[in-house]
Design a protein around this motif. Structure first.
Motif, short mmCIF file in Angstrom:
data_model
loop_
_atom_site.label_atom_id
_atom_site.label_comp_id
_atom_site.label_asym_id
_atom_site.label_seq_id
_atom_site.Cartn_x
_atom_site.Cartn_y
_atom_site.Cartn_z
N ALA A 208 -5.17 30.06 16.70
CA ALA A 208 -4.07 29.11 16.08
C ALA A 208 -2.95 30.25 15.42
O ALA A 208 -3.62 31.09 14.57
N SER A 209 -1.64 29.84 15.35
CA SER A 209 -0.89 30.36 14.61
C SER A 209 -0.08 29.59 14.02
O SER A 209 0.43 28.53 14.36
N GLY A 210 0.51 29.73 12.63
CA GLY A 210 1.55 28.88 12.01
C GLY A 210 0.65 27.67 11.01
O GLY A 210 1.33 27.28 10.27
N TYR A 211 -0.64 27.57 11.18
CA TYR A 211 -1.33 26.83 10.53
C TYR A 211 -2.68 26.86 10.72
O TYR A 211 -3.16 27.26 11.49
N SER A 212 -3.48 26.63 9.56
CA SER A 212 -4.88 26.81 9.61
C SER A 212 -5.58 25.30 9.76
O SER A 212 -5.50 24.70 8.94
N ASP B 60 -13.93 30.63 13.30
CA ASP B 60 -13.48 31.76 12.51
C ASP B 60 -12.37 31.61 11.56
O ASP B 60 -11.21 31.84 12.10
N ASN B 61 -12.51 31.33 10.23
CA ASN B 61 -11.48 30.95 9.59
C ASN B 61 -10.50 32.16 9.40
O ASN B 61 -9.33 32.44 9.10
N ALA B 62 -11.06 33.61 9.10
CA ALA B 62 -10.73 34.49 8.91
C ALA B 62 -9.63 35.07 10.19
O ALA B 62 -8.41 35.58 9.84
N LYS B 63 -9.97 34.71 11.23
CA LYS B 63 -9.10 34.92 12.42
C LYS B 63 -8.34 33.77 12.76
O LYS B 63 -7.69 33.77 13.72
N ASN B 64 -8.51 32.45 12.38
CA ASN B 64 -7.81 31.47 12.60
C ASN B 64 -8.21 30.97 14.07
O ASN B 64 -6.91 30.60 14.86
N THR B 65 -9.34 31.00 14.44
CA THR B 65 -9.67 31.07 15.93
C THR B 65 -10.94 30.00 16.06
O THR B 65 -11.89 30.18 15.15
N VAL B 66 -10.90 29.20 16.98
CA VAL B 66 -12.01 28.23 17.22
C VAL B 66 -12.58 28.91 18.56
O VAL B 66 -11.94 29.20 19.48
N TYR B 67 -14.01 28.85 18.71
CA TYR B 67 -14.37 29.14 19.88
C TYR B 67 -15.36 28.09 20.62
O TYR B 67 -16.02 27.24 20.05
#
Length: 123
Positions: free
Chosen positions: A24-28, A71-78
Motif C-alpha cells: 500500500a502507498s499513500g495510506y496505512s 508488516d506495518n513498517a513496510k505497509n504491506t499485507v501478505y
C-alpha cells in the motif's frame, strides 16, 4: 495518491506454496481483505484483517491453508498460501477501506482495489 499493488502470483503444482504481497502507498490501512475470482465464478473474500489489525477472517474453503499477515513498517499485507489446490486457481486481489472496520471487509464497502495477481495451480 492511494494505491494497492499486488505481487507474488505464479504457476505452481498442487501442494505447492506461494506468498502474495499487497503493498500500500499513500495510506496505512487496518481494514484489508484478499479476494479471488476464478473465470465464471463470483468474487470471493478469502482472508482479511480488521478491528484495528488485530483480528483475522478466513473463508471456510481456505482455513488451515491460507494465512494473512501485515508488516506495518513496510505497509504491506501478505497472503501465505500452502497446500495449493487446482481450485485455488484465480486472480487474487487485495482491497482496502479507509479508516477501520469492525468485521471483515466485504466487497461492497471497499474503497480501493489492487490490479490483481494471477495464481494458477496445476494438478
Amino acid at each position: 495518491q492511494v494505491q494497492l499493488v499486488e505481487s507474488g502470483g505464479g504457476s505452481v503444482q498442487a501442494g505447492g506454496s506461494l506468498r502474495l504481497s499487497c503493498a500500500a502507498s499513500g495510506y496505512s490501512f487496518n481494514c484489508i481483505t484478499w479476494f479471488r475470482q476464478a473465470p465464471g465464478k463470483e468474487r470471493e473474500g478469502v482472508a482479511g484483517i480488521y478491528d484495528g489489525g488485530g483480528r483475522t477472517y478466513y473463508a471456510d474453503s481456505v482455513k488451515g491453508r491460507f494465512t494473512i499477515s501485515q508488516d506495518n513498517a513496510k505497509n504491506t499485507v501478505y497472503l501465505h498460501i500452502n497446500s495449493l489446490k487446482p481450485e485455488d486457481t484465480a486472480m487474487y486481489y487485495c482491497a482496502a477501506k479507509l479508516g477501520d472496520c469492525w468485521r471483515w471487509l466485504q466487497s461492497k464497502f471497499v474503497d480501493y482495489w489492487g490490479q490483481g495477481t494471477q495464481v494458477t495451480v496445476s494438478s
